[in-house]
Design a protein around this motif. Structure first.
Motif: not given
Length: 101
Positions: A61-64, A73-76, A78, A80
């Motif tokens: 899971r993508n996490r801050c 969450f903003y991927r660019k 990393k 929240s």
């Protein structure tokens, strides 16, 4: 701040993904290769199924990186949305201008 246990669980999953990435990719390539006989492709599929579930990249899971928050969450960046706003208010994100009126 997110629960420490959920952050650590996600870190363990990421480590398993890294550990099994090569093996998983090789088996996946065998299952997709049409030049290999069907029984060998099926055997590769069974071996792929025997690998740990948490070794699949989809399970991470993508996490801050600041708060560990899993949503917004903003991927660019990393980050929240909440951490982005807090750091933006403090002027710690280069190029981000926070408007207020």
């Amino acid at each position: 701040m997110a629960k420490t246990s959920s952050i650590e669980k996600n870190n363990r999953r990421a480590a398993l993904v890294k550990q099994y990435a090569g093996k998983r990719a090789a088996l996946k390539a065998q299952t997709k290769d049409q030049s290999i006989p069907a029984d060998q492709r099926f055997a590769a599929q069974l071996k792929l199924a025997e690998l740990p579930r948490n070794s699949a990249k989809v399970r991470v899971r993508n996490r801050c990186e600041v708060s560990g928050r899993p949503r917004g969450f903003y991927r660019k960046l990393k980050l929240s949305r909440i951490a982005l706003r807090q750091l933006g208010n403090l002027g710690q994100i280069p190029g981000l201008v926070k408007s207020s009126w």
